[in-house]
Enzyme design. Structure first.
Site, PDB file in Angstrom:
ATOM      1  N   CYS A   1       0.840  -1.201   0.000  1.00  0.00           N
ATOM      2  CA  CYS A   1       0.000   0.000   0.000  1.00  0.00           C
ATOM      3  C   CYS A   1       0.878   1.255   0.000  1.00  0.00           C
ATOM      4  O   CYS A   1       1.402   1.650   1.052  1.00  0.00           O
ATOM      5  CB  CYS A   1      -0.911  -0.036   1.223  1.00  0.00           C
ATOM      6  SG  CYS A   1      -1.887   1.464   1.393  1.00  0.00           S
TER       7      CYS A   1
ATOM      8  N   CYS B   1      -0.313   4.112   2.195  1.00  0.00           N
ATOM      9  CA  CYS B   1      -0.146   3.882   3.638  1.00  0.00           C
ATOM     10  C   CYS B   1       1.320   4.080   4.049  1.00  0.00           C
ATOM     11  O   CYS B   1       1.594   4.665   5.081  1.00  0.00           O
ATOM     12  CB  CYS B   1      -0.527   2.449   4.036  1.00  0.00           C
ATOM     13  SG  CYS B   1      -2.040   1.856   3.344  1.00  0.00           S
ATOM     14  N   ASP B   2       2.236   3.552   3.254  1.00  0.00           N
ATOM     15  CA  ASP B   2       3.629   3.437   3.697  1.00  0.00           C
ATOM     16  C   ASP B   2       4.622   4.299   2.925  1.00  0.00           C
ATOM     17  O   ASP B   2       5.806   4.335   3.274  1.00  0.00           O
ATOM     18  CB  ASP B   2       4.076   1.958   3.593  1.00  0.00           C
ATOM     19  CG  ASP B   2       3.182   1.054   4.426  1.00  0.00           C
ATOM     20  OD1 ASP B   2       2.747   1.500   5.498  1.00  0.00           O
ATOM     21  OD2 ASP B   2       2.915  -0.085   4.004  1.00  0.00           O
TER      22      ASP B   2
END
Ligand code: NAP
Length: 303
Positions: free
Chosen positions: A131, A134-135
Site C-alpha cells: 500500500c 499507507c507506507d
C-alpha cells in the site's frame, strides 16, 4: 432475525445497505474491520467516480459511511467463517456469534496478491509494502521499486515519485495494462524509470530490504536492482474463501454471479469485487449494491 445481512462494508456493501434500508428491509452490516470503505481507504485519489473528481479514497469511504449512518443502519464487527442455508433461513457463522437472515449479501471485496518469491514473507513490513499511500512516507528521499503494470502499480508509482528520489517500475511485459491517462502521467515524471520484461525472483536484505534480483526475460539473465523499498501491486484476489462451500466460484476464486448478483444458492447474493465481473471499480461496486437489493426483493416476492 434480519431480512438481509450484508457481509462487508466497502462501496458495494454500503450501497446495498442504503438501498435495503430505503426499501424498508431490516438490515445488518457485518464488517471485519472497524473502518468502513474497503480498498478505497488505501487509495490516494479516486478520479473516475462521477461527481467527485480527485477525491481522496479515505474521504470517499467516510462520505459513503456517513450517508448510510444517516439512515440508521446497524453495523457489527465480526469475522465471518461460513454461511449455512437451513430451510428459508440463512445463518451466518462468525468467530464469536451466529446471525440469521432471510437473505445474505456477500460484499467482501478482494485483497492484494503476493509475489510468492524468496524474501517476501521475511521482509514484509521491513521495506516491502502492499500500500503506497499507507507506507510511502517512510521512503521520503529514498529509492523504491513498484512491481506491476496495472492501474494500481502506476498510481502508486506516480504517488511515490512525489516523495521518493527515484522510483523504478518493474513490469513483466513491455507494455502496461494501466489506463492511458495514467501512463501519460507516469512517463512524464523525470524520476521514474521503467524496467521492462523483468520478473522478481528474490527480494534480498538482512534486516531491511536492500534490493531485488530480477530475471530479465528478453536477455535471459539475472539482474540486481538496489532499492530501499518494494511496493507490490500485482493485482487482487477475491475474499471468497469462507463462502466456497455455499456459492460456486470460477477458477480464480470469484463468486459466480451476474448483474443480478444471484449466486448458485438461492438467498445468497454477491456484489462488488468478490463476484465475477468485467470491471472492478468503485462505481461498478456501488451499482452492484443497488442491483443486489433489487434481486433480494425479487427473491422475497418469489419465495
Ligand atoms: P490488475 O489490473 O490485475 O494488474 C495487475 C498487474 O500486475 C498486471 O500488470 C500484471 O501483469 C501484473 N502481475 C500479476 N501477477 C504478477 C506476478 N506474479 N508478477 C509480476 N507481475 C504480475 O490489478 P490492479 O492494478 O491491482 O487493479 C485491480 C482492479 O482495480 C483493476 O480492474 C483496475 O482497473 C482497478 N483499479 C482502478 C483504478 C481507477 O480506475 N482509478 C485504480 C486502481 C485500480 P500483466 O499486465 O502482464 O498481466
Amino acid at each position: 432475525m434480519y431480512d438481509l445481512i450484508i457481509i462487508g462494508s466497502g462501496p458495494a456493501g454500503l450501497s446495498a445497505a442504503l438501498y435495503a434500508k430505503r426499501a424498508g428491509l431490516s438490515v445488518l452490516v457485518l464488517e471485519k474491520n472497524p473502518m468502513s470503505g474497503g480498498q478505497i481507504l488505501n487509495t490516494y485519489e479516486v478520479d473516475n467516480y462521477l461527481g467527485m473528481p480527485g477525491i481522496n479514497g479515505f474521504d470517499m469511504g467516510m462520505k459513503f459511511r456517513e450517508h448510510v449512518d444517516k439512515l440508521g443502519v446497524e453495523f457489527e464487527e465480526a469475522e465471518v467463517l461460513r454461511i449455512e442455508a437451513k430451510g428459508a433461513n440463512r445463518i451466518v457463522h462468525a468467530q464469536d456469534a451466529d446471525f440469521t437472515a432471510r437473505a445474505v449479501l456477500i460484499a467482501t471485496g478482494a485483497s492484494h496478491r503476493k509475489l510468492d518469491v524468496e524474501g517476501e514473507e521475511r521482509l514484509a513490513g521491513r521495506g516491502i509494502s502492499y500500500c503506497a499511500t499507507c507506507d510511502g512516507a517512510f521512503f521520503r528521499g529514498k529509492t523504491t521499486a513498484v512491481i506491476g503494470g496495472g492501474d494500481v502499480a502506476v498510481e502508486d508509482a506516480i504517488f511515490l515519485a512525489r516523495i521518493c528520489k527515484k522510483v523504478y517500475v518493474v513490469h513483466r511485459r513491455d507494455e502496461l495494462r494501466a489506463a492511458n491517462i495514467l501512463q501519460e502521467q507516469l512517463f512524464a515524471l523525470p524520476n521514474v524509470e521503467m524496467v521492462w520484461n523483468c520478473t522478481v525472483s528474490e527480494i534480498f536484505g538482512e534486516e531491511q530490504v536492500q534490493g531485488l534480483f530480477l530475471y530479465d526475460k528478453e536477455n535471459n539473465r539475472q539482474r540486481k536492482l538496489m532499492t530501499d523499498g518494494v511496493f507490490v501491486a500485482v493485482g487482487i484476489v477475491p475474499n471468497s474463501q469462507p463462502f466456497r462451500n455455499i456459492a460456486a466460484t470460477d477458477p480464480n476464486g470469484y463468486l459466480i454471479a451476474g448483474e443480478d448478483c444471484r449466486t448458485s444458492t438461492p438467498g445468497i447474493f454477491a456484489a462488488g469485487d468478490v463476484r465475477t465481473k468485467r470491471l472492478r471499480q468503485v462505481i461498478t461496486a456501488v451499482a452492484d449494491g443497488a442491483c443486489a437489493v433489487a434481486s433480494v426483493q425479487e427473491y422475497f416476492l418469489q419465495s
